[in-house]
Design a protein around this motif. Structure first.
Motif, PDB file in Angstrom:
ATOM      1  N   LEU A 220       0.802  -1.222   0.000  1.00  0.00           N
ATOM      2  CA  LEU A 220       0.000   0.000   0.000  1.00  0.00           C
ATOM      3  C   LEU A 220       0.836   1.273   0.000  1.00  0.00           C
ATOM      4  CD1 LEU A 220      -2.759  -0.922   2.607  1.00  0.00           C
ATOM      5  CD2 LEU A 220      -3.139  -0.387   0.195  1.00  0.00           C
ATOM      6  N   PHE A 221       1.941   1.261   0.735  1.00  0.00           N
ATOM      7  CA  PHE A 221       2.644   2.512   1.013  1.00  0.00           C
ATOM      8  C   PHE A 221       4.000   2.636   0.315  1.00  0.00           C
ATOM      9  CE2 PHE A 221      -0.355   2.076   4.536  1.00  0.00           C
ATOM     10  CZ  PHE A 221      -0.934   3.345   4.528  1.00  0.00           C
ATOM     11  N   GLY A 222       4.303   1.722  -0.613  1.00  0.00           N
ATOM     12  CA  GLY A 222       5.543   1.860  -1.374  1.00  0.00           C
ATOM     13  C   GLY A 222       6.765   1.342  -0.649  1.00  0.00           C
ATOM     14  N   GLY A 223       6.650   0.156  -0.062  1.00  0.00           N
ATOM     15  CA  GLY A 223       7.752  -0.378   0.720  1.00  0.00           C
ATOM     16  C   GLY A 223       8.774  -1.189  -0.055  1.00  0.00           C
ATOM     17  N   TYR A 224       8.518  -1.483  -1.317  1.00  0.00           N
ATOM     18  CA  TYR A 224       9.416  -2.336  -2.080  1.00  0.00           C
ATOM     19  C   TYR A 224      10.464  -1.518  -2.830  1.00  0.00           C
ATOM     20  CZ  TYR A 224       6.238  -6.246  -1.274  1.00  0.00           C
ATOM     21  OH  TYR A 224       5.480  -7.218  -0.692  1.00  0.00           O
ATOM     22  N   ALA A 225      11.683  -2.045  -2.888  1.00  0.00           N
ATOM     23  CA  ALA A 225      12.754  -1.369  -3.622  1.00  0.00           C
ATOM     24  C   ALA A 225      12.396  -1.215  -5.094  1.00  0.00           C
ATOM     25  CB  ALA A 225      14.057  -2.152  -3.468  1.00  0.00           C
ATOM     26  N   LYS A 226      11.735  -2.198  -5.668  1.00  0.00           N
ATOM     27  CA  LYS A 226      11.393  -2.114  -7.091  1.00  0.00           C
ATOM     28  C   LYS A 226      10.356  -1.025  -7.361  1.00  0.00           C
ATOM     29  CE  LYS A 226       8.628  -6.307  -6.425  1.00  0.00           C
ATOM     30  NZ  LYS A 226       8.525  -7.732  -6.812  1.00  0.00           N
ATOM     31  N   VAL A 227       9.533  -0.706  -6.368  1.00  0.00           N
ATOM     32  CA  VAL A 227       8.615   0.425  -6.504  1.00  0.00           C
ATOM     33  C   VAL A 227       9.395   1.736  -6.432  1.00  0.00           C
ATOM     34  CG1 VAL A 227       6.698   1.656  -5.416  1.00  0.00           C
ATOM     35  CG2 VAL A 227       6.627  -0.836  -5.621  1.00  0.00           C
ATOM     36  N   ALA A 228      10.323   1.815  -5.487  1.00  0.00           N
ATOM     37  CA  ALA A 228      11.116   3.033  -5.318  1.00  0.00           C
ATOM     38  C   ALA A 228      11.958   3.333  -6.555  1.00  0.00           C
ATOM     39  CB  ALA A 228      12.017   2.900  -4.092  1.00  0.00           C
ATOM     40  N   ARG A 229      12.350   2.291  -7.282  1.00  0.00           N
ATOM     41  CA  ARG A 229      13.238   2.481  -8.437  1.00  0.00           C
ATOM     42  C   ARG A 229      12.493   2.643  -9.753  1.00  0.00           C
ATOM     43  NH1 ARG A 229      16.580  -2.571  -6.313  1.00  0.00           N
ATOM     44  NH2 ARG A 229      17.872  -1.549  -4.720  1.00  0.00           N
ATOM     45  N   ALA A 230      11.168   2.567  -9.715  1.00  0.00           N
ATOM     46  CA  ALA A 230      10.406   2.720 -10.967  1.00  0.00           C
ATOM     47  C   ALA A 230      10.723   4.081 -11.576  1.00  0.00           C
ATOM     48  CB  ALA A 230       8.911   2.594 -10.684  1.00  0.00           C
ATOM     49  N   ASP A 232      13.002   2.448 -13.499  1.00  0.00           N
ATOM     50  CA  ASP A 232      14.288   1.872 -13.890  1.00  0.00           C
ATOM     51  C   ASP A 232      14.486   0.432 -13.442  1.00  0.00           C
ATOM     52  OD1 ASP A 232      15.037   4.323 -15.037  1.00  0.00           O
ATOM     53  OD2 ASP A 232      15.655   5.092 -13.067  1.00  0.00           O
ATOM     54  N   ASP A 233      13.562  -0.108 -12.671  1.00  0.00           N
ATOM     55  CA  ASP A 233      13.692  -1.493 -12.212  1.00  0.00           C
ATOM     56  C   ASP A 233      12.964  -2.412 -13.192  1.00  0.00           C
ATOM     57  OD1 ASP A 233      13.283  -4.014 -10.726  1.00  0.00           O
ATOM     58  OD2 ASP A 233      14.116  -2.878  -9.048  1.00  0.00           O
ATOM     59  N   PRO A 234      13.667  -3.390 -13.766  1.00  0.00           N
ATOM     60  CA  PRO A 234      13.030  -4.265 -14.754  1.00  0.00           C
ATOM     61  C   PRO A 234      11.945  -5.169 -14.187  1.00  0.00           C
ATOM     62  CG  PRO A 234      15.228  -5.081 -14.192  1.00  0.00           C
ATOM     63  CD  PRO A 234      15.087  -3.733 -13.538  1.00  0.00           C
ATOM     64  N   ARG A 235      11.840  -5.231 -12.860  1.00  0.00           N
ATOM     65  CA  ARG A 235      10.821  -6.106 -12.252  1.00  0.00           C
ATOM     66  C   ARG A 235       9.430  -5.495 -12.276  1.00  0.00           C
ATOM     67  NH1 ARG A 235      13.716  -7.015  -6.598  1.00  0.00           N
ATOM     68  NH2 ARG A 235      14.164  -4.793  -7.012  1.00  0.00           N
ATOM     69  N   VAL A 236       9.318  -4.218 -12.646  1.00  0.00           N
ATOM     70  CA  VAL A 236       8.005  -3.581 -12.771  1.00  0.00           C
ATOM     71  C   VAL A 236       7.869  -2.985 -14.168  1.00  0.00           C
ATOM     72  CG1 VAL A 236       7.772  -3.072 -10.301  1.00  0.00           C
ATOM     73  CG2 VAL A 236       8.841  -1.381 -11.815  1.00  0.00           C
ATOM     74  N   GLU A 237       6.642  -2.950 -14.646  1.00  0.00           N
ATOM     75  CA  GLU A 237       6.374  -2.383 -15.967  1.00  0.00           C
ATOM     76  C   GLU A 237       6.012  -0.905 -15.892  1.00  0.00           C
ATOM     77  OE1 GLU A 237       3.372  -4.675 -17.860  1.00  0.00           O
ATOM     78  OE2 GLU A 237       4.495  -6.569 -17.750  1.00  0.00           O
ATOM     79  N   ALA A 238       5.573  -0.447 -14.746  1.00  0.00           N
ATOM     80  CA  ALA A 238       5.072   0.927 -14.607  1.00  0.00           C
ATOM     81  C   ALA A 238       6.184   1.952 -14.798  1.00  0.00           C
ATOM     82  CB  ALA A 238       4.435   1.105 -13.240  1.00  0.00           C
TER      83      ALA A 238
END
Length: 358
Positions: A220-230, A232-238
């Protein structure tokens, strides 16, 4: 209907209201099976006969999960609720106050009867510990980050914490019943579910039948590193932090199924206040820079809101994911290698888990 009164769900269906003020619901309503938009309650039906259904997959011969946000009848599944995507609140103070108010109201409503709290010392579980008058439990190997963080966090709150200390034998004994409960052998699922299963089993042995968990805060609150790096993180499409956060929210039904099955198999019912509709709605309206700051600080709005009840050293503490903070991931890997499943092998920990089950 588990989790809500039938009339409330009936109204939510008529209005298309994804968040009618519950902590999740699922069951039969007017000839259809319905499940809330985040899948917080579990629901299964026989694959060829939706009239034969249960909240427990083990009582069905061939259970098929009813997808979150859907209704199922003899003709198939229909999406009836979708995850809202509101415009972000521009006033940062108002956005944080909305989160604080949602947390305050929700935690005040949690009954502490026969309740224990899974406490690892991070902001999520510290919020529960600060507001709920219930014993605290932490699980981990001696010297693990979670055990030390829980001890120091409990001290900061003037509380005691009960430590479920692990060894290799405890891990090996726990894997077969856990895999039987969650129906998965992949290493990541087992590593995440093991600490929940082990702490829940201790809680049940101590006479409690409910366990409060901080589940949902990272999504909910953006706790994942891959969210923080969007982006540029290949694990997310957003391409934005808010978009990446939405991707994580869409994984919740699958994660919650694993965690609920693990906790119930240990003999306790999970309680997840941070996934109440009030908190979810407040989180969905946060702008990206209150999820992750320009400096890369994650869960920022939650931390600011938590200062109402926590000292800053807990509100702003960084913490590892439970499978790493407890050292369960590391030690399961070590056991795999000691038993001949070397890292050069494909998915060696999963192969080790499957050998224990066999």
């Amino acid at each position: 209907m588990a989790g809500a009164a039938p009339e409330l769900v009936r109204t939510a269906l008529a209005d298309g209201d994804s968040f009618p003020g519950t902590a999740g619901f699922a069951g039969e309503l007017d000839g259809r099976l319905v499940r809330d938009v985040l899948g917080r309650e579990l629901l299964y039906a026989e694959r060829d006969d939706p009239a034969d259904w249960s909240h427990d997959p083990t009582v069905l011969a061939d259970p098929a999960t009813v997808p979150a946000g859907h209704a199922r009848d003899a003709t198939g599944d229909e999406r009836v609720w979708t995850l809202p995507d509101p415009e972000p609140t521009r006033d940062h103070d108002r956005a944080v106050e909305s989160v604080r108010g949602a947390l305050d109201e929700t935690l005040a409503d949690v009954s502490t009867e026969n309740l224990a709290v899974a406490f690892s010392g991070g902001v999520d579980s510290a919020l529960l510990a600060a507001r709920l008058d219930a014993p605290l439990y932490v699980v981990g190997f001696p010297g693990s980050h979670d055990v030390e963080a829980a001890r120091s966090g409990a001290s900061a709150l003037g509380r005691d914490v009960r430590v479920v200390e692990l060894d290799h034998a405890a891990l090996e004994r726990a894997v077969p019943p856990l895999v039987g409960a969650i129906g998965r052998t992949d290493a990541m699922a087992v590593q995440i579910a093991l600490p929940l299963f082990l702490v829940a089993r201790r809680v049940a042995a101590d006479g409690f039948d409910r366990l409060a968990l901080g589940q949902g805060a990272d999504e909910l609150f953006g706790g994942y590193a891959k969210v923080a790096r969007a982006p540029d993180d290949p694990r997310v499409e957003a391409t934005t932090v808010r978009g990446a956060r939405r991707e994580m929210l869409e994984t919740l039904p699958d994660q919650l199924e694993r965690d609920v099955l693990a906790t119930r198999a240990a003999g306790v019912e999970p309680v997840t206040p941070l996934l109440h509709d009030r908190v979810v709605e407040a989180a969905l309206s946060l702008p990206g820079d209150l999820l992750v700051t320009e400096r890369g600080e994650r869960k920022w709005a939650l931390r600011l809101a938590a200062r109402e009840w926590l000292p800053d050293r807990l509100a702003f503490r960084e913490k590892k994911a439970v499978q790493y903070g407890s050292l369960i991931s590391r030690e399961l890997d070590r056991l795999a290698r000691q038993n001949g499943f070397k890292r050069r092998m494909d998915d060696h920990v999963t192969q080790y888990v499957e050998s224990l089950v066999a």
